[in-house]
Design an enzyme around this catalytic site. Structure first.
Site, PDB file in Angstrom:
ATOM      1  N   LYS A  28       0.910  -1.169   0.000  1.00  0.00           N
ATOM      2  CA  LYS A  28       0.000   0.000   0.000  1.00  0.00           C
ATOM      3  C   LYS A  28       0.934   1.200   0.000  1.00  0.00           C
ATOM      4  CE  LYS A  28      -2.200   3.130   1.902  1.00  0.00           C
ATOM      5  NZ  LYS A  28      -1.979   4.548   1.556  1.00  0.00           N
ATOM      6  N   GLU A  32       0.788   7.737  -0.297  1.00  0.00           N
ATOM      7  CA  GLU A  32       0.280   8.560  -1.409  1.00  0.00           C
ATOM      8  C   GLU A  32       1.256   9.632  -1.861  1.00  0.00           C
ATOM      9  OE1 GLU A  32      -3.572  10.245  -1.123  1.00  0.00           O
ATOM     10  OE2 GLU A  32      -4.563   8.315  -1.494  1.00  0.00           O
ATOM     11  N   GLY A  36       5.072   4.414  10.555  1.00  0.00           N
ATOM     12  CA  GLY A  36       4.377   5.707  10.480  1.00  0.00           C
ATOM     13  C   GLY A  36       3.912   6.158  11.846  1.00  0.00           C
ATOM     14  N   SER A  37       2.739   6.831  11.860  1.00  0.00           N
ATOM     15  CA  SER A  37       2.272   7.439  13.108  1.00  0.00           C
ATOM     16  C   SER A  37       1.660   6.400  14.045  1.00  0.00           C
ATOM     17  CB  SER A  37       1.214   8.495  12.789  1.00  0.00           C
ATOM     18  OG  SER A  37       0.086   7.863  12.215  1.00  0.00           O
ATOM     19  N   GLY A  97      -2.046   5.924  12.976  1.00  0.00           N
ATOM     20  CA  GLY A  97      -2.224   5.044  11.818  1.00  0.00           C
ATOM     21  C   GLY A  97      -1.929   3.594  12.178  1.00  0.00           C
ATOM     22  N   GLY A  98      -0.790   3.358  12.838  1.00  0.00           N
ATOM     23  CA  GLY A  98      -0.392   1.986  13.185  1.00  0.00           C
ATOM     24  C   GLY A  98      -1.404   1.343  14.119  1.00  0.00           C
ATOM     25  N   GLU A 130       5.853  -0.114  13.330  1.00  0.00           N
ATOM     26  CA  GLU A 130       6.942   0.618  13.980  1.00  0.00           C
ATOM     27  C   GLU A 130       6.488   2.067  13.983  1.00  0.00           C
ATOM     28  OE1 GLU A 130       9.581   3.232  13.705  1.00  0.00           O
ATOM     29  OE2 GLU A 130      10.530   2.093  12.094  1.00  0.00           O
ATOM     30  N   CYS A 182      12.655   8.155  12.785  1.00  0.00           N
ATOM     31  CA  CYS A 182      12.011   7.595  13.973  1.00  0.00           C
ATOM     32  C   CYS A 182      12.987   7.550  15.143  1.00  0.00           C
ATOM     33  CB  CYS A 182      11.444   6.222  13.672  1.00  0.00           C
ATOM     34  SG  CYS A 182      12.492   5.258  12.632  1.00  0.00           S
ATOM     35  N   GLU A 232       5.716  12.788  20.858  1.00  0.00           N
ATOM     36  CA  GLU A 232       6.715  12.975  19.804  1.00  0.00           C
ATOM     37  C   GLU A 232       6.400  14.233  18.987  1.00  0.00           C
ATOM     38  OE1 GLU A 232       8.626  10.323  16.153  1.00  0.00           O
ATOM     39  OE2 GLU A 232       6.504  10.095  16.569  1.00  0.00           O
TER      40      GLU A 232
END
Ligand code: NAP
Length: 509
Positions: free
Chosen positions: A183, A186, A240-241, A244-245, A264, A301, A392
């Site tokens: 995926k 974008e 990612g965030s 989202g995760g 992660e 990260c 963060e």
């Protein structure tokens, strides 16, 4: 030449009508190509092709899979300047970084190719039968690891090559014998399509089954969620965030058949600096950390977002020096406008908390997507009392905490959420007094750095990139290095098996 279409297996398709464009963050304009979001039918087709391909791909020999991975690496290199130009136009990152990240991507593919040339990576074990054992005989038992099935990989915004289409998650999953459906992030759809074209060429050149790889575009909440919920998908890799995760982790757990999501996510990567180290080399530490905080506009990260000190006669001077050196470095372009707005919002949210003091802020005017760096400081007491100070701030930002004494410093470490890394900056004569700090860090982080910086993640077997939640969703695994292959396999035992029916890795020969 890019088309804006999805790779459904080896075929370019775009039957939907929802499109998006990527952004050139440096120029703050849209790039020309319209990219097509995959339709539900295209998603279903990609997943069905992947599960068909799995039936044969899981049996392909290690040597053939290695040839496939090495050919992907060759084909990525063959994209040459076209790939570098696309990368820089979609990320705002300089060409030097594009070349470096391409090198890392190639290195990862070739490292996994080397790893699977023999079967040791499967952690095979053999227990010989003992028919004479009393009171009961013991059977022959052998254990190996087999691939899980189709894996969905979410491209990371901050690594358009090394953690995207043919990055660490994809190469480790393909190495293990799992098909991959990417995926795309974008904002890097063009870079993703180019890399996907290289993977498809490698599939065709090495005779891998159609469907072993697909490259799918579209929004996370539609396309990403549909992939994670698809019953034929067996695991997910994400960078990612936390939002989202976590959303994808929850979706995967709510399925009739829950599947693992190796996400992660966020980390502030605490750095502990002892008073002795500040006494002896405050200026050198400030220079090193000003560079580390600014590296890649702070979009790593492992960025050092939290610096923990004990308030002493050198501390305030160090914080001022760190701030001066950090803001003396030119502002850099961020990956995309949403990351820039998130940076400003989160930086403000932390700096506006009770007791927080902005010690230095890049004040010259900056262009739209460029990030003004910032150093904020706060007392240990305020930090302990206010969880909003723990979040963060993804960008060139660091919060320096002044603890009252070592006991408060340890209390602060113990109160942190899970982190990818923790760093200790100390002098030799203090080593024997650092055990409590090491113990506290071991419980909170996945990698402990000594007298260094957390940025820069080596790709090798001993690397641990993952930590207690929310640094990652499963702290037992790493997302970087050859051990990351273990995320995509499960153990199977064979009891009293005839030699000819055993998997190759377990046969007597
Ligand atoms: P992101 O928002 O987490 O997006 C990553 C991917 O997940 C995208 O493909 C996104 O699709 C998808 N996604 C996000 N939320 C989803 C949801 N609720 N359901 C399904 N899919 C979802 O990360 P980002 O765009 O890279 O950056 C945003 C922020 O994440 C940054 O500002 C930073 O704070 C953090 N970040 C942290 C790290 C790290 O390593 N710690 C790395 C990168 C980013 P859409 O684009 O359609 O949402």
């Amino acid at each position: 030449m890019i088309t804006g279409k999805n790779y459904i297996g080896n075929t370019l398709k775009a039957s939907g009508d929802i499109t998006h464009k990527t952004i050139n963050p440096k120029l703050n304009i849209e790039n020309p190509t319209a990219f097509y979001e995959a339709t539900q039918e295209e998603i279903d087709e990609a997943v069905s092709l992947a599960s068909e391909a799995f039936k044969t791909y899981r049996k392909v020999s290690g040597a053939k899979r290695a040839e496939f991975l090495n050919t992907i690496a060759d084909e990525i290199l063959a994209l040459d300047q076209e790939l570098l130009d696309m990368y820089t136009s979609e990320s705002g990152l300089p060409e030097g970084r594009a070349i470096g990240e391409r090198g890392r991507t190639i290195f990862q593919l070739r490292s996994f190719a080397d790893l699977i040339l023999n079967e040791d990576w499967r952690d095979n074990s053999f227990d010989k039968a003992n028919p004479d054992r009393q009171p009961l005989p013991k059977d022959d038992l052998r254990r190996t690891s087999i691939p899980l099935g189709s894996v969905v990989v979410f491209g990371a915004s901050n690594f358009p090559l090394a953690f995207s289409t043919a990055g660490g998650d994809t190469s480790s999953a393909l190495a293990s014998g799992c098909p991959v459906i990417v995926k795309v992030h974008e904002m890097h759809s063009g870079t993703a399509e180019l890399v996907a074209s290289a993977v498809v060429k490698a599939i065709e050149k090495t005779g891998m089954p159609n469907g072993v790889f697909s490259n799918i575009m579209g929004r996370g909440k539609t396309v990403g969620a549909a992939l994670v919920k698809h019953p034929k998908v067996k695991a997910v890799g994400f960078t990612g965030s936390i939002t989202g995760g976590r959303a994808l982790f929850d979706l995967a757990s709510q399925r009739d058949e829950p599947i693992p999501v190796f996400a992660e996510m966020g980390s502030v990567n605490p750095v502990i600096i002892t008073p002795k180290a500040l006494e002896n080399r405050s200026e050198q530490i400030a220079s090193t950390y000003a560079s580390s905080i600014n590296l890649g506009a702070g979009q790593f990260c492992t960025n050092p977002g939290l610096i923990l000190t004990i308030d002493g006669h050198k501390t305030q001077e160090f914080i001022k020096d760190l701030a001066a050196k950090t803001i003396a470095i030119d502002a850099q372009c961020m990956l995309h406008p949403n990351i820039k707005s998130g940076y400003i919002q989160n930086g403000l949210a932390v700096s506006n908390q009770e007791g927080a003091e902005v010690v230095g802020k890049f004040e010259k005017p900056v262009e739209a997507n460029y990030a003004p760096s910032q150093i904020t400081s706060v007392s240990g007491k305020d930090f302990l009392e206010n969880p909003k100070l723990h979040q963060e701030v993804f960008g060139p930002f660091s919060l320096v905490v002044k603890a009252e004494d070592e006991a408060e410093l340890i209390q602060i470490i113990n109160g942190l959420e899970g982190q990818l890394t923790g760093t200790i900056i100390a002098e030799k004569e203090e080593y024997s007094k650092l055990h409590d700090i090491v113990d506290a860090l071991e419980n909170r982080v996945g990698r402990i750095v000594f007298n260094g910086v957390p940025t820069g993640v080596e790709v090798c077997p001993s690397m641990q990139h993952g930590g207690p939640y929310p640094a990652s969703t499963d702290s037992r695994f790493t997302a970087v290095g050859t051990n990351s292959i273990k995320r995509w396999v499960r153990p199977v035992s064979y009891q009293s098996f005839p030699n000819e029916l055993l998997p190759e890795a377990l046969k007597d020969s």
